[in-house]
Design an enzyme around this catalytic site. Sequence first.
Site, mmCIF file in Angstrom:
data_model
loop_
_atom_site.group_PDB
_atom_site.id
_atom_site.type_symbol
_atom_site.label_atom_id
_atom_site.label_comp_id
_atom_site.label_asym_id
_atom_site.label_seq_id
_atom_site.Cartn_x
_atom_site.Cartn_y
_atom_site.Cartn_z
ATOM 1 N N ASP A 1 0.867 -1.165 0.000
ATOM 2 C CA ASP A 1 0.000 0.000 0.000
ATOM 3 C C ASP A 1 0.908 1.221 0.000
ATOM 4 O O ASP A 1 2.105 1.121 0.307
ATOM 5 C CB ASP A 1 -0.897 -0.048 1.236
ATOM 6 C CG ASP A 1 -1.783 1.173 1.364
ATOM 7 O OD1 ASP A 1 -2.400 1.572 0.363
ATOM 8 O OD2 ASP A 1 -1.825 1.746 2.474
ATOM 9 N N ASP B 1 -0.067 5.178 0.974
ATOM 10 C CA ASP B 1 -0.251 6.089 2.101
ATOM 11 C C ASP B 1 -0.375 5.299 3.407
ATOM 12 O O ASP B 1 -1.224 4.422 3.539
ATOM 13 C CB ASP B 1 -1.510 6.942 1.902
ATOM 14 C CG ASP B 1 -1.415 7.821 0.669
ATOM 15 O OD1 ASP B 1 -0.440 8.577 0.564
ATOM 16 O OD2 ASP B 1 -2.309 7.726 -0.202
ATOM 17 N N ASP C 1 -1.551 -1.013 5.847
ATOM 18 C CA ASP C 1 -1.852 -0.547 7.205
ATOM 19 C C ASP C 1 -3.341 -0.472 7.497
ATOM 20 O O ASP C 1 -3.737 -0.027 8.577
ATOM 21 C CB ASP C 1 -1.228 0.842 7.442
ATOM 22 C CG ASP C 1 -1.910 1.935 6.620
ATOM 23 O OD1 ASP C 1 -2.028 1.764 5.385
ATOM 24 O OD2 ASP C 1 -2.331 2.948 7.198
#
EC number: 3.1.3.18
Length: 232
Positions: free
Chosen positions: A20, A22, A178
Amino acid sequence: MASSDGHGRGHGFPRLVLFDLDGTLLDSAPDFVATIAVLRAQRGEEPMPAAALRPHVSRGARAMLAAAFPHLDEAAREALVAPFLAVYREQLARHGAPFEGVEALLAAIEDDGSRWGIVTNKPEALAQALLPRLGWQARCAVLVGGDTLPVRKPDPLPLLHAAQGLGVAPCDCAYVGDDERDIVAARAATMPAVVALWGYRRAEEDPATWHGDLLAAAPRDLLDPAAWPRPR
């Protein structure tokens, strides 16, 4: 050639590590804080504290706008999406930077002979614009954005699309993210899933309930190839 346990040549990183963006590779919260500050100033409002916005960054523009403008109704916030993205493009990589340890991790993956790429829900054009500013344009093997395909995470198709484009079987990949959507997508794609605990999440979220294969506290925890989860 892949080894028999599904990991690549060298010391054993997965052949393809997908990340991922950001909250996983990039601490982009400062860019978004600056973006929201511009939008709030346009409405005569004070800047939003960084700590209040940070937990919402991985959830995307609409989640950040909901946190920044809770007094507006959904239609009014929806009208702010386009201005949000326009201002963010101006703030892109001006304030944020890769998380500590990310560059070392990417270098370790490359040195092992494996490749890495990005699968993000950020619009592809914005994600692509970030690469040269971070020095990653020649290093990132594949990038799939939130609008590259008709679906985005938590659907597994973006992860599968990235792997297929490089000719790597899903079991020879790993995905690091995250947000719970990242882990849902990875599991559905039959890729080992690594939870990036250093990223963004709300106080009520418990990553232990996401059923990731590994919870990593910091990028440095992934420098040892032996730490990575093996294929299911």
